[in-house]
Design a protein around this motif. Structure first.
Motif, PDB file in Angstrom:
ATOM      1  N   VAL A   1       0.843  -1.189   0.000  1.00 55.35           N
ATOM      2  CA  VAL A   1       0.000   0.000   0.000  1.00 55.35           C
ATOM      3  C   VAL A   1       0.882   1.244   0.000  1.00 55.35           C
ATOM      4  O   VAL A   1       1.762   1.389   0.845  1.00 55.35           O
ATOM      5  CB  VAL A   1      -0.934   0.029   1.235  1.00 55.35           C
ATOM      6  N   THR A   2       0.656   2.137  -0.960  1.00 57.08           N
ATOM      7  CA  THR A   2       1.394   3.400  -1.014  1.00 57.08           C
ATOM      8  C   THR A   2       0.423   4.540  -1.312  1.00 57.08           C
ATOM      9  O   THR A   2      -0.638   4.335  -1.905  1.00 57.08           O
ATOM     10  CB  THR A   2       2.487   3.381  -2.100  1.00 57.08           C
ATOM     11  N   SER A   3       0.797   5.736  -0.872  1.00 57.78           N
ATOM     12  CA  SER A   3      -0.021   6.911  -1.141  1.00 57.78           C
ATOM     13  C   SER A   3       0.179   7.361  -2.579  1.00 57.78           C
ATOM     14  O   SER A   3       1.298   7.380  -3.094  1.00 57.78           O
ATOM     15  CB  SER A   3       0.352   8.049  -0.186  1.00 57.78           C
ATOM     16  N   GLY A   4      -0.913   7.727  -3.228  1.00 55.91           N
ATOM     17  CA  GLY A   4      -0.847   8.195  -4.596  1.00 55.91           C
ATOM     18  C   GLY A   4      -0.870   9.703  -4.679  1.00 55.91           C
ATOM     19  O   GLY A   4      -0.479  10.410  -3.742  1.00 55.91           O
ATOM     20  N   ALA A   5      -1.366  10.210  -5.790  1.00 53.42           N
ATOM     21  CA  ALA A   5      -1.347  11.649  -6.043  1.00 53.42           C
ATOM     22  C   ALA A   5      -2.301  12.378  -5.110  1.00 53.42           C
ATOM     23  O   ALA A   5      -3.370  11.876  -4.752  1.00 53.42           O
ATOM     24  CB  ALA A   5      -1.725  11.914  -7.497  1.00 53.42           C
ATOM     25  N   TYR A   6      -1.892  13.588  -4.729  1.00 52.58           N
ATOM     26  CA  TYR A   6      -2.741  14.497  -3.936  1.00 52.58           C
ATOM     27  C   TYR A   6      -2.867  15.783  -4.750  1.00 52.58           C
ATOM     28  O   TYR A   6      -1.862  16.430  -5.043  1.00 52.58           O
ATOM     29  CB  TYR A   6      -2.105  14.787  -2.584  1.00 52.58           C
ATOM     30  N   ASN A   7      -4.099  16.154  -5.105  1.00 49.31           N
ATOM     31  CA  ASN A   7      -4.316  17.327  -5.955  1.00 49.31           C
ATOM     32  C   ASN A   7      -5.340  18.258  -5.325  1.00 49.31           C
ATOM     33  O   ASN A   7      -6.366  17.802  -4.794  1.00 49.31           O
ATOM     34  CB  ASN A   7      -4.813  16.919  -7.345  1.00 49.31           C
ATOM     35  N   THR A   8      -5.065  19.544  -5.391  1.00 46.55           N
ATOM     36  CA  THR A   8      -6.007  20.581  -4.979  1.00 46.55           C
ATOM     37  C   THR A   8      -6.076  21.629  -6.083  1.00 46.55           C
ATOM     38  O   THR A   8      -5.038  22.083  -6.570  1.00 46.55           O
ATOM     39  CB  THR A   8      -5.559  21.255  -3.671  1.00 46.55           C
ATOM     40  N   TYR A   9      -7.286  21.979  -6.484  1.00 48.49           N
ATOM     41  CA  TYR A   9      -7.414  22.972  -7.542  1.00 48.49           C
ATOM     42  C   TYR A   9      -8.714  23.766  -7.339  1.00 48.49           C
ATOM     43  O   TYR A   9      -9.700  23.259  -6.789  1.00 48.49           O
ATOM     44  CB  TYR A   9      -7.395  22.313  -8.925  1.00 48.49           C
ATOM     45  N   PRO A  10      -8.725  25.028  -7.796  1.00 53.39           N
ATOM     46  CA  PRO A  10      -9.900  25.884  -7.596  1.00 53.39           C
ATOM     47  C   PRO A  10     -10.944  25.710  -8.688  1.00 53.39           C
ATOM     48  O   PRO A  10     -10.641  25.301  -9.803  1.00 53.39           O
ATOM     49  CB  PRO A  10      -9.303  27.297  -7.639  1.00 53.39           C
ATOM     50  N   GLU A  11     -12.196  26.053  -8.342  1.00 49.20           N
ATOM     51  CA  GLU A  11     -13.273  26.143  -9.314  1.00 49.20           C
ATOM     52  C   GLU A  11     -13.678  27.613  -9.420  1.00 49.20           C
ATOM     53  O   GLU A  11     -13.880  28.287  -8.403  1.00 49.20           O
ATOM     54  CB  GLU A  11     -14.473  25.296  -8.892  1.00 49.20           C
ATOM     55  N   TYR A  12     -13.793  28.088 -10.659  1.00 56.83           N
ATOM     56  CA  TYR A  12     -14.053  29.507 -10.877  1.00 56.83           C
ATOM     57  C   TYR A  12     -15.502  29.741 -11.287  1.00 56.83           C
ATOM     58  O   TYR A  12     -16.117  28.931 -11.992  1.00 56.83           O
ATOM     59  CB  TYR A  12     -13.118  30.055 -11.956  1.00 56.83           C
ATOM     60  N   GLY A  13     -16.026  30.881 -10.838  1.00 57.22           N
ATOM     61  CA  GLY A  13     -17.362  31.308 -11.227  1.00 57.22           C
ATOM     62  C   GLY A  13     -17.304  32.526 -12.115  1.00 57.22           C
ATOM     63  O   GLY A  13     -16.317  32.751 -12.826  1.00 57.22           O
ATOM     64  N   ASP A  14     -18.342  33.333 -12.058  1.00 56.73           N
ATOM     65  CA  ASP A  14     -18.385  34.550 -12.853  1.00 56.73           C
ATOM     66  C   ASP A  14     -17.286  35.509 -12.418  1.00 56.73           C
ATOM     67  O   ASP A  14     -16.950  35.604 -11.226  1.00 56.73           O
ATOM     68  CB  ASP A  14     -19.750  35.225 -12.702  1.00 56.73           C
ATOM     69  N   GLY A  15     -16.751  36.238 -13.383  1.00 59.23           N
ATOM     70  CA  GLY A  15     -15.720  37.209 -13.066  1.00 59.23           C
ATOM     71  C   GLY A  15     -14.402  36.582 -12.668  1.00 59.23           C
ATOM     72  O   GLY A  15     -13.583  37.221 -11.988  1.00 59.23           O
ATOM     73  N   ASN A  16     -14.218  35.310 -13.062  1.00 56.25           N
ATOM     74  CA  ASN A  16     -12.970  34.618 -12.740  1.00 56.25           C
ATOM     75  C   ASN A  16     -12.702  34.579 -11.235  1.00 56.25           C
ATOM     76  O   ASN A  16     -11.567  34.656 -10.775  1.00 56.25           O
ATOM     77  CB  ASN A  16     -11.789  35.276 -13.469  1.00 56.25           C
ATOM     78  N   ARG A  17     -13.799  34.457 -10.476  1.00 53.10           N
ATOM     79  CA  ARG A  17     -13.701  34.421  -9.017  1.00 53.10           C
ATOM     80  C   ARG A  17     -13.758  32.975  -8.527  1.00 53.10           C
ATOM     81  O   ARG A  17     -14.567  32.189  -9.006  1.00 53.10           O
ATOM     82  CB  ARG A  17     -14.843  35.226  -8.406  1.00 53.10           C
ATOM     83  N   ILE A  18     -12.905  32.628  -7.577  1.00 56.62           N
ATOM     84  CA  ILE A  18     -12.895  31.280  -7.017  1.00 56.62           C
ATOM     85  C   ILE A  18     -14.140  31.090  -6.162  1.00 56.62           C
ATOM     86  O   ILE A  18     -14.383  31.850  -5.216  1.00 56.62           O
ATOM     87  CB  ILE A  18     -11.631  31.028  -6.168  1.00 56.62           C
ATOM     88  N   ILE A  19     -14.949  30.100  -6.507  1.00 60.23           N
ATOM     89  CA  ILE A  19     -16.170  29.846  -5.743  1.00 60.23           C
ATOM     90  C   ILE A  19     -16.030  28.651  -4.806  1.00 60.23           C
ATOM     91  O   ILE A  19     -16.742  28.556  -3.803  1.00 60.23           O
ATOM     92  CB  ILE A  19     -17.365  29.634  -6.692  1.00 60.23           C
ATOM     93  N   ARG A  20     -15.159  27.739  -5.119  1.00 58.93           N
ATOM     94  CA  ARG A  20     -14.910  26.599  -4.232  1.00 58.93           C
ATOM     95  C   ARG A  20     -13.599  25.933  -4.628  1.00 58.93           C
ATOM     96  O   ARG A  20     -13.012  26.247  -5.666  1.00 58.93           O
ATOM     97  CB  ARG A  20     -16.058  25.589  -4.276  1.00 58.93           C
ATOM     98  N   TRP A  21     -13.187  24.973  -3.797  1.00 62.75           N
ATOM     99  CA  TRP A  21     -11.970  24.213  -4.042  1.00 62.75           C
ATOM    100  C   TRP A  21     -12.307  22.734  -4.128  1.00 62.75           C
ATOM    101  O   TRP A  21     -13.251  22.273  -3.478  1.00 62.75           O
ATOM    102  CB  TRP A  21     -10.958  24.431  -2.920  1.00 62.75           C
ATOM    103  N   GLN A  22     -11.557  22.030  -4.931  1.00 66.49           N
ATOM    104  CA  GLN A  22     -11.675  20.574  -4.999  1.00 66.49           C
ATOM    105  C   GLN A  22     -10.341  19.942  -4.654  1.00 66.49           C
ATOM    106  O   GLN A  22      -9.291  20.477  -5.017  1.00 66.49           O
ATOM    107  CB  GLN A  22     -12.122  20.120  -6.397  1.00 66.49           C
ATOM    108  N   ALA A  23     -10.400  18.823  -3.971  1.00 66.17           N
ATOM    109  CA  ALA A  23      -9.188  18.099  -3.592  1.00 66.17           C
ATOM    110  C   ALA A  23      -9.417  16.606  -3.768  1.00 66.17           C
ATOM    111  O   ALA A  23     -10.544  16.112  -3.618  1.00 66.17           O
ATOM    112  CB  ALA A  23      -8.797  18.410  -2.150  1.00 66.17           C
ATOM    113  N   SER A  24      -8.356  15.901  -4.110  1.00 68.46           N
ATOM    114  CA  SER A  24      -8.442  14.450  -4.264  1.00 68.46           C
ATOM    115  C   SER A  24      -7.121  13.810  -3.859  1.00 68.46           C
ATOM    116  O   SER A  24      -6.062  14.429  -3.967  1.00 68.46           O
ATOM    117  CB  SER A  24      -8.778  14.060  -5.710  1.00 68.46           C
TER     118      SER A  24
END
Length: 238
Positions: A90-113
């Protein structure tokens, strides 16, 4: 004028000597003759004996720090559960965090996996552990089958011997077909055709399965891989 002619004679002597040396060297080099180039291969179909499962979690939130803490907690619990399984790496795999943008190129939430990678020669053990981790809330990303490194090394050694024997048999046949009693080996190159890439296995109901009280262990069949060893070389008929 006399001085210039004398100088020309001085330079012409080493030039002449160089030409003579080059001609003599060319005469002493053996000229290639009666050479034949060909290639042979040794192949085998082998059962895949290595299973790799990728399983993980994906979540979203407005606070990246809270989101990371939630992912870390879930994966920490999953890692502790996975390490209890016998015979599974068992080993740890990729960890990713990235933003989701709404109107006006504004960050509305974050996603992580984040993922866990499960590997073993025991396909049943991997399948059982995947079922437990799915029941804990993780999502199955993919499963693939391949040939283990131990089996690869053993097969490569066997195929080298088979390929060399095939090359020698072909060389003897070529020499005989041309009416020659024997042959000499000029050059030979040995290279593996390699193994097929890991075979992916995915079922739609696996991918869509979310948290469940009793997620069933997936039914897995490892399949086979094609192994190949190539030899190409040149012989001289004698």
């Amino acid at each position: 004028m006399i001085a210039l002619r004398s100088l020309a004679r001085v330079f012409s002597i080493p030039l002449a000597l160089g030409l003579v040396a080059s001609a003599a060297s060319a005469q002493t080099l053996p000229q290639p003759r009666n050479q034949v180039s060909f290639s042979v291969a040794a192949e085998r179909e082998v059962a895949n004996d290595w299973t790799t499962g990728l399983i993980g979690t994906t979540a979203s939130g407005s606070d990246p720090a809270e989101l990371a803490a939630r992912i870390n907690k879930q994966m920490g619990e999953a890692l502790a559960l996975a390490k209890q399984a016998k015979g599974v790496k068992v080993t740890s795999g990729a960890y990713n965090t990235y933003p989701e943008y709404g109107d006006g190129n504004r960050i509305i939430r974050w996603q992580a996996s984040q993922d866990l990678i499960l590997e073993s020669k025991d396909t049943g053990a991997v399948a059982k552990l995947l079922g437990k981790l799915q029941a804990s809330g993780l999502l199955l990303r993919s499963i693939s089958f391949s040939v283990s490194r131990e089996t690869q090394r053993k097969l490569e050694d066997e195929l080298v011997a088979e390929a060399v024997a095939a090359f020698r048999a072909r060389a003897a046949l070529v020499a005989k077909s041309f009416g020659k009693a024997s042959y000499g080996l000029i050059s030979v190159n040995l290279g593996g055709g390699g193994f097929q890439p890991p075979m992916p296995y995915m079922r739609a109901d696996m991918a869509m399965m979310s948290k469940a009280e009793s997620a069933p262990a997936p039914s897995l069949e490892g399949g086979t891989s094609h192994v190949r060893m190539d030899i190409n070389g040149t012989i001289e008929l004698e």
